[in-house]
Motif scaffolding. Structure first.
Motif, PDB file in Angstrom:
ATOM      1  N   LEU A  73       4.020   6.165   1.327  1.00 23.97           N
ATOM      2  CA  LEU A  73       4.716   7.536   1.310  1.00 23.97           C
ATOM      3  C   LEU A  73       4.044   8.551   2.133  1.00 23.97           C
ATOM      4  O   LEU A  73       4.831   9.692   2.441  1.00 23.97           O
ATOM      5  CB  LEU A  73       4.244   7.671  -0.304  1.00 23.97           C
ATOM      6  N   ILE A 100       0.889   4.098  -1.119  1.00 29.52           N
ATOM      7  CA  ILE A 100       0.241   5.455  -0.881  1.00 29.52           C
ATOM      8  C   ILE A 100       0.212   6.058   0.334  1.00 29.52           C
ATOM      9  O   ILE A 100       0.756   7.086   0.763  1.00 29.52           O
ATOM     10  CB  ILE A 100      -1.304   5.675  -1.649  1.00 29.52           C
ATOM     11  N   LYS A 101      -0.242   5.220   1.437  1.00 30.15           N
ATOM     12  CA  LYS A 101      -0.201   5.255   2.751  1.00 30.15           C
ATOM     13  C   LYS A 101       1.301   5.232   3.206  1.00 30.15           C
ATOM     14  O   LYS A 101       1.497   6.387   3.871  1.00 30.15           O
ATOM     15  CB  LYS A 101      -0.984   4.253   3.545  1.00 30.15           C
ATOM     16  N   PHE A 121      -8.567  15.945  13.187  1.00 28.34           N
ATOM     17  CA  PHE A 121      -6.845  15.924  12.890  1.00 28.34           C
ATOM     18  C   PHE A 121      -6.604  16.482  11.657  1.00 28.34           C
ATOM     19  O   PHE A 121      -5.476  17.057  11.442  1.00 28.34           O
ATOM     20  CB  PHE A 121      -6.727  14.281  12.938  1.00 28.34           C
ATOM     21  N   MET A 136      -3.637  12.502  17.048  1.00 25.08           N
ATOM     22  CA  MET A 136      -4.941  12.495  16.913  1.00 25.08           C
ATOM     23  C   MET A 136      -5.313  11.449  15.607  1.00 25.08           C
ATOM     24  O   MET A 136      -6.247  10.988  15.495  1.00 25.08           O
ATOM     25  CB  MET A 136      -5.691  13.903  16.382  1.00 25.08           C
ATOM     26  N   LEU A 137      -4.323  11.200  14.740  1.00 26.48           N
ATOM     27  CA  LEU A 137      -4.340  10.368  13.811  1.00 26.48           C
ATOM     28  C   LEU A 137      -4.351   8.902  14.283  1.00 26.48           C
ATOM     29  O   LEU A 137      -5.209   8.108  13.560  1.00 26.48           O
ATOM     30  CB  LEU A 137      -3.389  10.678  12.721  1.00 26.48           C
ATOM     31  N   VAL A 138      -3.585   8.482  15.054  1.00 23.57           N
ATOM     32  CA  VAL A 138      -3.136   7.106  15.331  1.00 23.57           C
ATOM     33  C   VAL A 138      -4.568   6.555  16.110  1.00 23.57           C
ATOM     34  O   VAL A 138      -5.236   7.281  17.089  1.00 23.57           O
ATOM     35  CB  VAL A 138      -2.069   6.763  16.119  1.00 23.57           C
ATOM     36  N   LYS A 139      -4.687   5.197  16.005  1.00 23.12           N
ATOM     37  CA  LYS A 139      -5.844   4.763  16.433  1.00 23.12           C
ATOM     38  C   LYS A 139      -5.177   4.159  17.901  1.00 23.12           C
ATOM     39  O   LYS A 139      -3.961   3.672  18.126  1.00 23.12           O
ATOM     40  CB  LYS A 139      -6.128   3.389  15.745  1.00 23.12           C
ATOM     41  N   GLY A 140      -6.205   4.105  18.967  1.00 23.63           N
ATOM     42  CA  GLY A 140      -5.614   3.696  20.265  1.00 23.63           C
ATOM     43  C   GLY A 140      -4.574   4.495  20.739  1.00 23.63           C
ATOM     44  O   GLY A 140      -4.224   5.650  20.561  1.00 23.63           O
ATOM     45  N   PHE A 141      -3.985   4.028  22.117  1.00 26.28           N
ATOM     46  CA  PHE A 141      -2.990   4.761  22.839  1.00 26.28           C
ATOM     47  C   PHE A 141      -1.757   4.464  22.127  1.00 26.28           C
ATOM     48  O   PHE A 141      -1.133   3.272  22.702  1.00 26.28           O
ATOM     49  CB  PHE A 141      -3.131   4.614  24.409  1.00 26.28           C
ATOM     50  N   GLN A 142      -1.021   5.259  21.679  1.00 29.25           N
ATOM     51  CA  GLN A 142       0.282   4.948  20.946  1.00 29.25           C
ATOM     52  C   GLN A 142       1.505   5.941  21.387  1.00 29.25           C
ATOM     53  O   GLN A 142       1.083   6.952  21.501  1.00 29.25           O
ATOM     54  CB  GLN A 142       0.216   4.847  19.395  1.00 29.25           C
ATOM     55  N   ARG A 169     -14.607  18.380   8.388  1.00 30.41           N
ATOM     56  CA  ARG A 169     -15.303  17.475   9.375  1.00 30.41           C
ATOM     57  C   ARG A 169     -14.335  16.888  10.526  1.00 30.41           C
ATOM     58  O   ARG A 169     -14.587  16.443  11.184  1.00 30.41           O
ATOM     59  CB  ARG A 169     -16.015  16.765   8.658  1.00 30.41           C
ATOM     60  N   ARG A 170     -13.057  16.607   9.751  1.00 29.25           N
ATOM     61  CA  ARG A 170     -12.180  15.604  10.546  1.00 29.25           C
ATOM     62  C   ARG A 170     -11.031  16.496  11.452  1.00 29.25           C
ATOM     63  O   ARG A 170     -10.268  16.945  10.580  1.00 29.25           O
ATOM     64  CB  ARG A 170     -11.674  14.642   9.789  1.00 29.25           C
ATOM     65  N   GLU A 179       0.937  -1.130   0.136  1.00 27.41           N
ATOM     66  CA  GLU A 179      -0.094  -0.070  -0.284  1.00 27.41           C
ATOM     67  C   GLU A 179       0.939   1.260  -0.353  1.00 27.41           C
ATOM     68  O   GLU A 179       1.154   1.831   1.108  1.00 27.41           O
ATOM     69  CB  GLU A 179      -1.038  -0.093   1.422  1.00 27.41           C
ATOM     70  N   ASP A 199     -13.355  16.566   4.440  1.00 26.52           N
ATOM     71  CA  ASP A 199     -12.380  15.911   5.351  1.00 26.52           C
ATOM     72  C   ASP A 199     -11.905  17.005   6.096  1.00 26.52           C
ATOM     73  O   ASP A 199     -11.646  16.960   7.229  1.00 26.52           O
ATOM     74  CB  ASP A 199     -11.393  15.020   4.734  1.00 26.52           C
TER      75      ASP A 199
END
Lengths: 207, 301
Positions: free
Chosen positions: A44, A41-42, A115, A165-171, A112-113, A39, A109
């Protein structure tokens, strides 16, 4: 540290621009040829964003490094700051052109979003900084120039927050960047260690 | 009951690759029509699903027990011991107990299903799974009348799972389904992909697959299945209730706070891959929409 500074003095600024920008092209090439995984695109987007954050932290660290460690990178600060803007722009372009692709969704985006709103805010704050990063602007703006360039502080906070704010969960990783930015800004507060000994010229440059 | 079937050879070993994939697509079509008969509805011949490659399916994974990067699971999951493996089935069942993986396989009929797989992060794949219907496993344990939900747990073994050193989520990973969702013929427990045993990063040796829900509902490396009369707590819902609902049905109309769900990108298209529209219930609406009749899916998202 004196020897290091001597060596750095011999390093031309164009070399920093050149070697600093090369990874952008190399990463794009890797993305085209499968070197960034399935993948690209993500991958990069994240590589460019990560480099931008690292350069942001480095830009902020230059003053404290000089005051506290005697390491003088002042000569390269503009180059590093502009490289940071370059990678933020690459990151944004990948997101616009390769990732989201659809104009309507781009604006939705941003609106509304949170982050993404914050990331865009950081980019917009960096625009006047990039535009005035030339000698003519420095002269023309005079004492307003350093005041304008304190926008770096806000932009870096927004950039680090964007990642948190982008990451999922507590990182942990995005919090380390945010911590580094806050520490670098904290060292600029009036009560910070190097502020108090500011009149001592010996502290700078290790001469 | 079928005897245990071990998949040492696959059709890929005997036939050219193109013929292998053609046959898989035909089988996907057959599975669809068989399912239609089971449901008593007419499902149009499903368009042939072209599976992603082995490399794509096994190298782009979320399995936070091994790290939060997409490459972490394939890099570290080989540390996980999957033999011996047993699944505790308990709660409102007639025959609770620890069932070994071999024991379970011995009772189940394995089949192949090619399903679309849609992640909440707006990427998708098409995966040829092997496995059995979850309903068969639940029937093996004997579901009691009062049961309304099924909850699942992933293995939590910090010595083999470097990602669990950080409290990214409240370990162990938990997921859950309503009983009718769990008993639905589309819901399966997968034991393999591409005719090979599941790689660890894909949830070896046994994982849930619920094709009309976001991928995180399809819990990996299952060690516990519990039948309950109450909606079980689930990991992502516990971490962020606003973003991850209990149902998490794929729904292009319900926007996730961080990702638009209207479109998605299929993994494997390279740097210039186009987005494609996301289908309601990930394209399985005919089969599953009736499960949610009368529910407000914007509220019960």
């Amino acid at each position: 540290m004196h020897r290091v500074n001597q060596l750095l003095r011999r390093l031309p600024v164009w070399a920093v621009y050149l070697f600093g920008a090369l990874p952008a092209f190399w990463l794009f090439y890797l993305g085209l040829t499968g070197g960034l995984g399935v993948e690209p695109i993500k991958a990069l987007e994240h590589e460019y964003g990560g480099l931008a954050l690292q350069l942001m932290v480095l830009t902020l660290a230059i003053t404290p490094l000089r005051r506290l460690a005697g390491l003088n990178l002042m000569k390269f600060r503009r180059a590093i700051g502009l490289l940071c803007f370059f990678y933020v722009s690459c990151h944004l372009l990948v997101w616009l052109v390769l990732d989201v692709q659809i104009i309507g969704e781009i604006f939705a985006d941003i609106a509304r979003r949170p982050f993404i709103t914050i990331g865009m805010g950081g980019f917009i704050l960096m625009l006047p900084l990039a535009v005035t990063s030339n000698n003519v602007s420095v002269r023309r703006l005079g004492r307003s120039w350093p005041r304008l360039h304190r926008l770096t502080y806000a932009a870096s906070l927004l950039g680090a927050l964007h990642y948190v704010m982008l990451v999922k969960g507590f990182q942990i990783e995005p919090l380390l960047y945010l911590g580094a930015v806050i520490a670098a800004l904290g060292l600029r507060l009036p009560a910070a260690p190097f502020r108090r000994q500011q009149p001592a010229p010996k502290a700078s440059g290790g001469t | 009951m079928a005897r245990r079937w071990t998949n040492d050879l696959t059709l890929a070993d005997a036939t050219p690759e193109a013929a292998f994939w053609n046959r898989r697509q035909i089988m996907a079509g057959l599975a669809g029509s068989g399912l239609a008969a089971a449901l008593g509805t007419s499902v149009q011949a499903e368009e042939a699903l072209d599976p992603n490659t082995w490399e794509e399916v096994t190298n782009y994974c979320n399995f936070y027990e091994f790290g939060t990067g997409k490459g972490d699971p394939s890099a570290y999951a080989d540390r996980m011991t999957t033999r011996p493996w047993s699944v505790t089935i308990d709660g409102l069942v007639d025959r609770p107990g620890d069932y070994s993986f071999e024991q379970i396989l011995g009772e189940m009929t394995l089949e192949e299903r090619i399903y679309r797989f849609r992640c909440v992060e707006a990427w998708s794949m098409v995966v040829p799974w092997q496995g059995f219907e979850l309903a068969d496993l639940l029937n093996m344990a004997g579901v009691q009348g009062g049961a309304k939900y099924v909850s699942f747990e992933t293995l939590y073994r910090p010595s083999e799972m470097p990602g669990t050193a950080y409290k990214v989520l409240d370990w162990p990973y938990r997921e859950g389904l309503r009983l009718d969702e769990a008993m639905h013929p589309l819901t399966m427990m997968a034991t393999g992909i591409f005719g090979k045993p599941l790689p660890n990063q894909n949830g070896a040796p046994l994982r849930l697959v619920v094709p009309w829900k976001y991928g995180f509902k399809s819990i990996k490396s299952v060690v516990r299945v519990t039948l309950t009369d109450q909606e079980p707590p689930t990991s992502w819902n516990m971490a962020n209730r606003r973003e991850y609902g209990f149902y998490s049905n794929v729904n292009p109309d319900v926007s996730h706070p961080r990702w638009s769900q209207a479109s998605e990108r299929r993994i494997g298209g390279g740097l210039f891959a186009k987005r494609q529209p996301t289908l309601m219930f990930n394209g399985y609406g005919k089969e599953v929409a009736s499960l949610y009749e009368g529910m407000d899916l914007a509220r019960h998202f």
